[in-house]
Write an enzyme that holds these catalytic residues in place. Structure first.
Site, PDB file in Angstrom:
ATOM      1  N   ASP A 128     -24.537   6.118  -0.149  1.00 16.61           N
ATOM      2  CA  ASP A 128     -22.916   6.389   0.869  1.00 16.61           C
ATOM      3  C   ASP A 128     -24.309   6.657   2.289  1.00 16.61           C
ATOM      4  O   ASP A 128     -24.080   7.513   3.031  1.00 16.61           O
ATOM      5  CB  ASP A 128     -22.286   7.373   0.190  1.00 16.61           C
ATOM      6  CG  ASP A 128     -21.083   7.296   2.048  1.00 16.61           C
ATOM      7  OD1 ASP A 128     -21.234   6.066   2.777  1.00 16.61           O
ATOM      8  OD2 ASP A 128     -20.206   8.209   1.011  1.00 16.61           O
ATOM      9  N   GLU A 171     -47.797   5.949  15.775  1.00 15.84           N
ATOM     10  CA  GLU A 171     -49.142   6.323  14.553  1.00 15.84           C
ATOM     11  C   GLU A 171     -48.618   4.464  13.601  1.00 15.84           C
ATOM     12  O   GLU A 171     -48.866   4.381  12.449  1.00 15.84           O
ATOM     13  CB  GLU A 171     -48.364   6.837  14.034  1.00 15.84           C
ATOM     14  CG  GLU A 171     -46.929   6.590  14.089  1.00 15.84           C
ATOM     15  CD  GLU A 171     -45.911   8.047  13.175  1.00 15.84           C
ATOM     16  OE1 GLU A 171     -46.199   8.695  13.281  1.00 15.84           O
ATOM     17  OE2 GLU A 171     -45.706   7.820  11.608  1.00 15.84           O
ATOM     18  N   CYS A 193     -45.881  11.839  16.843  1.00 13.85           N
ATOM     19  CA  CYS A 193     -44.815  11.400  17.452  1.00 13.85           C
ATOM     20  C   CYS A 193     -44.727  11.583  19.260  1.00 13.85           C
ATOM     21  O   CYS A 193     -44.271  11.580  19.726  1.00 13.85           O
ATOM     22  CB  CYS A 193     -43.829  11.629  17.844  1.00 13.85           C
ATOM     23  SG  CYS A 193     -42.854  10.659  15.655  1.00 13.85           S
ATOM     24  N   ARG A 230     -37.341  19.708   3.585  1.00 17.53           N
ATOM     25  CA  ARG A 230     -36.392  20.417   4.410  1.00 17.53           C
ATOM     26  C   ARG A 230     -38.028  21.330   5.173  1.00 17.53           C
ATOM     27  O   ARG A 230     -37.403  21.936   6.637  1.00 17.53           O
ATOM     28  CB  ARG A 230     -36.105  21.421   3.377  1.00 17.53           C
ATOM     29  CG  ARG A 230     -34.881  21.004   2.958  1.00 17.53           C
ATOM     30  CD  ARG A 230     -33.712  21.686   1.964  1.00 17.53           C
ATOM     31  NE  ARG A 230     -32.614  21.187   1.520  1.00 17.53           N
ATOM     32  CZ  ARG A 230     -31.828  21.085   2.039  1.00 17.53           C
ATOM     33  NH1 ARG A 230     -31.367  21.661   3.426  1.00 17.53           N
ATOM     34  NH2 ARG A 230     -30.587  20.316   1.542  1.00 17.53           N
ATOM     35  N   THR A 252     -39.605  19.970   7.988  1.00 14.73           N
ATOM     36  CA  THR A 252     -40.051  19.549   8.421  1.00 14.73           C
ATOM     37  C   THR A 252     -38.849  20.359   9.704  1.00 14.73           C
ATOM     38  O   THR A 252     -38.836  19.673  10.895  1.00 14.73           O
ATOM     39  CB  THR A 252     -39.005  17.821   8.644  1.00 14.73           C
ATOM     40  OG1 THR A 252     -38.352  17.754   7.763  1.00 14.73           O
ATOM     41  CG2 THR A 252     -40.431  17.079   7.884  1.00 14.73           C
ATOM     42  N   HIS A 292     -37.411  15.172  21.706  1.00 12.55           N
ATOM     43  CA  HIS A 292     -37.943  14.356  20.049  1.00 12.55           C
ATOM     44  C   HIS A 292     -36.802  14.406  19.757  1.00 12.55           C
ATOM     45  O   HIS A 292     -35.928  15.065  19.399  1.00 12.55           O
ATOM     46  CB  HIS A 292     -38.931  15.318  19.641  1.00 12.55           C
ATOM     47  CG  HIS A 292     -39.122  13.754  19.063  1.00 12.55           C
ATOM     48  ND1 HIS A 292     -39.710  12.494  19.601  1.00 12.55           N
ATOM     49  CD2 HIS A 292     -39.723  13.846  17.202  1.00 12.55           C
ATOM     50  CE1 HIS A 292     -39.470  12.050  17.368  1.00 12.55           C
ATOM     51  NE2 HIS A 292     -39.644  12.760  17.183  1.00 12.55           N
ATOM     52  N   LYS A 309     -29.137  15.032  15.436  1.00 14.94           N
ATOM     53  CA  LYS A 309     -28.881  15.673  14.734  1.00 14.94           C
ATOM     54  C   LYS A 309     -29.897  16.889  15.623  1.00 14.94           C
ATOM     55  O   LYS A 309     -28.896  17.913  16.667  1.00 14.94           O
ATOM     56  CB  LYS A 309     -28.565  15.803  13.129  1.00 14.94           C
ATOM     57  CG  LYS A 309     -27.373  16.697  13.546  1.00 14.94           C
ATOM     58  CD  LYS A 309     -27.612  16.882  11.457  1.00 14.94           C
ATOM     59  CE  LYS A 309     -28.614  17.786  10.957  1.00 14.94           C
ATOM     60  NZ  LYS A 309     -28.795  17.352   9.266  1.00 14.94           N
ATOM     61  N   ASN A 358     -35.053   6.078  14.858  1.00 14.51           N
ATOM     62  CA  ASN A 358     -36.099   7.577  15.415  1.00 14.51           C
ATOM     63  C   ASN A 358     -37.776   6.179  15.731  1.00 14.51           C
ATOM     64  O   ASN A 358     -38.028   5.550  14.930  1.00 14.51           O
ATOM     65  CB  ASN A 358     -36.569   8.366  14.323  1.00 14.51           C
ATOM     66  CG  ASN A 358     -37.527   8.925  14.769  1.00 14.51           C
ATOM     67  OD1 ASN A 358     -38.298   9.018  16.113  1.00 14.51           O
ATOM     68  ND2 ASN A 358     -38.766   9.800  14.068  1.00 14.51           N
ATOM     69  N   SER A 381     -45.556  15.814  14.904  1.00 20.84           N
ATOM     70  CA  SER A 381     -45.646  16.323  13.580  1.00 20.84           C
ATOM     71  C   SER A 381     -46.751  16.629  12.903  1.00 20.84           C
ATOM     72  O   SER A 381     -47.702  16.074  13.639  1.00 20.84           O
ATOM     73  CB  SER A 381     -45.046  15.540  12.214  1.00 20.84           C
ATOM     74  OG  SER A 381     -44.066  15.651  12.500  1.00 20.84           O
TER      75      SER A 381
END
Ligand code: ZN
Lengths: 353, 133
Positions: A33, A85, A117, A204, A206, A239, A244, A271, A301
């Site tokens: 979905d 990158e 990033c 998770r 991250t 960033h 969210k 992104n 990162s």
């Protein structure tokens, strides 16, 4: 960190490919979905590069527009740093091709930067050092990416393409950079090994110890250095790996939704990795007025952050009606494609790597 | 296309460097050694000129039988444009549907990937045409 001399942004411009795909369309192929997935990530669509676009072409378009806007000649640019990158070559700098295409070669220095990033903002800081020390008059820093998520991976819903170019100097500034600071740790939240097509990530992991911790520390640090609070800023750019995270971090740090709105492009274009903060800042500058103060924190990162405390000058008025398209104008040219076209484009891009 | 030849043409392909005849001011792209109008009078008077990269569409056509490098983009559009410097340029018009192209439409030069030597070889970049944003 504060430069001894006045330093800042002389010109800027951004470019985003016009093709878009929706999370719903991606989800359809994987029996997921996608619409709900997109709502969760707060991404309505993401940009997709055409098969003839890559980090070189995106950087060149942004650099060409930034140079045209500045009224400088290519020869006036003493340095070009391209942060990405997804450089098309593993060995052979993107910055050399961009330099030749804007007429800045051969009397210049150039290099490609990589720091997930935040490679683009690392270029800002390098240029700030070179121009404020008097070693050169103008440096160009570019952040651009055409990042890919593995087919079916959660990253496929957000990984997008775009970039922006900035000319950093000490005179004729559109915006002054008052302070900059960084925060760096060894955190393996996201990586791509040499020769691998797609990145790997700690799932998770991250979130909390990576994105949120680093941005919080770096942003608090720059506000301490510049003796400011969130109320002192008209705008803020964080960033944006999805729609969210930046909203959540802004709230946590005490910024209002209105402050981040002009720079929040991720909901429409996805992104753009190294392009994300440079594009978000460009969109914010497009809408800013003389005297406005902007707080910027990029996250990469691996992991680290670069923060900037920026004040817009009166010269911002001079570029409002120039021929260079605003970020809103660039991203409003959009064409939605199906997953099959997207897969065809993506495979072509991979084939070139 | 061999690599050395590509090197020599880099400035032309990336930046649209043409020449201007100092005798009659006509601009040529790709560059010429002499001006066909002024002939001998133009000897040694053909100077490098960077083109604005902006122009208007004169004529265009849809290509269905692709050059092998353009397979991914087929069918594609080839257009002849009149540039601001009164010089004509033929190029691959991208980022627009054929149905939306109109004569007189304003376009500009942008840099795109033209192809590659091989999957291991160098990547060729050069100009294409896009509608003005
Ligand atoms: Zn002549």
């Amino acid at each position: 960190m504060r430069a001894k001399e006045k330093v800042g942004i002389k010109s800027y411009a951004g470019y985003v490919p016009r093709y878009r795909i929706t999370p719903k369309e991606i989800g359809k192929v994987w029996g997921k979905d996608g619409e709900t997935m997109g709502r969760g990530l707060r991404i309505n669509s993401k940009s997709v590069p055409s098969p003839d676009e890559d980090v070189v072409t995106i950087s060149t378009q942004a650099a060409t527009w930034a140079l045209e806007r500045s009224k400088l000649d290519g020869e006036d640019i003493g340095a070009i740093y391209v942060g990405s990158e997804s450089h098309p070559y593993a060995v052979k700098p993107t910055a050399t091709i961009v330099g030749a295409s804007i007429g800045a070669t051969p009397l210049m220095t150039a290099a490609d930067f990589e720091f997930a990033c935040k490679a683009g903002t690392a270029g800002f800081q390098t240029c700030m050092g070179l121009v404020s020390s008097g070693m050169m008059k103008n440096g160009m820093a570019i952040g651009a990416d055409t990042s890919q998520g593995a087919p079916g991976d959660a990253l496929e819903y957000s990984a997008a393409a775009g970039g922006a170019a900035y000319i950093i100097g000490t005179e004729d500034l559109l915006a002054e950079i008052n302070y900059t600071c960084s925060y760096t740790t060894d955190t393996p939240d996201f990586w791509r090994r040499e020769g691998k097509k797609y990145p790997s990530h700690g799932g998770r992991f991250t979130g909390k110890p990576a994105y949120f911790k680093h941005i919080t520390e770096c942003t608090r640090n720059i506000m301490k250095e510049s003796a400011t609070t969130p109320e002192d800023y008209d705008y803020a750019v964080f960033h944006q790996p999805n729609g969210k995270f930046p909203v959540k971090i802004a709230g946590k740090l005490g910024f209002e939704k209105e402050q981040i709105e002009p720079g929040l492009l991720v909901t429409r274009i996805g992104n753009t990795y190294s392009g994300a903060v440079p594009l978000g800042l460009a969109s914010t500058l497009d809408q800013s007025e003389p005297g406005d103060r902007i707080l910027v924190t990029a996250y990469g990162s691996g992991a680290g952050c670069d923060s900037f405390d920026i004040t817009v000058t009166d010269s911002i008025e001079d570029i409002k009606n120039d021929d260079i398209p605003s970020i809103q104008e660039v991203i409003s040219d959009e064409e939605f494609i199906t997953y099959s076209i997207y897969a065809k484009y993506r495979d072509k891009i991979e084939g070139g790597r | 296309m061999t690599t050395p030849r590509f090197w020599r043409e880099i400035e032309q392909r990336y930046r649209g460097i043409g020449v201007q005849c100092e005798n009659c001011s006509r601009v040529y792209f790709p560059p010429r050694e002499i001006c066909p109008h002024c002939r001998r009078k133009s000897f040694g008077r053909m100077k490098e000129k960077e083109l604005s990269g902006k122009g208007k569409i004169l004529t265009y056509t849809k290509v269905h039988e692709p050059h092998p490098e353009y397979k991914m983009l087929t069918p594609y559009i080839m257009a002849i444009i009149e540039m601001e410097e009164n010089v004509r340029l033929t190029g691959h018009l991208v980022d627009i549907d054929y149905e939306d192209v109109k004569p007189g439409m304003e376009v500009e030069v942008t840099m795109r990937r033209l192809g590659e030597e091989s999957p291991k070889g160098i990547i060729y970049y050069g100009y294409k045409l896009v509608p003005v944003k």
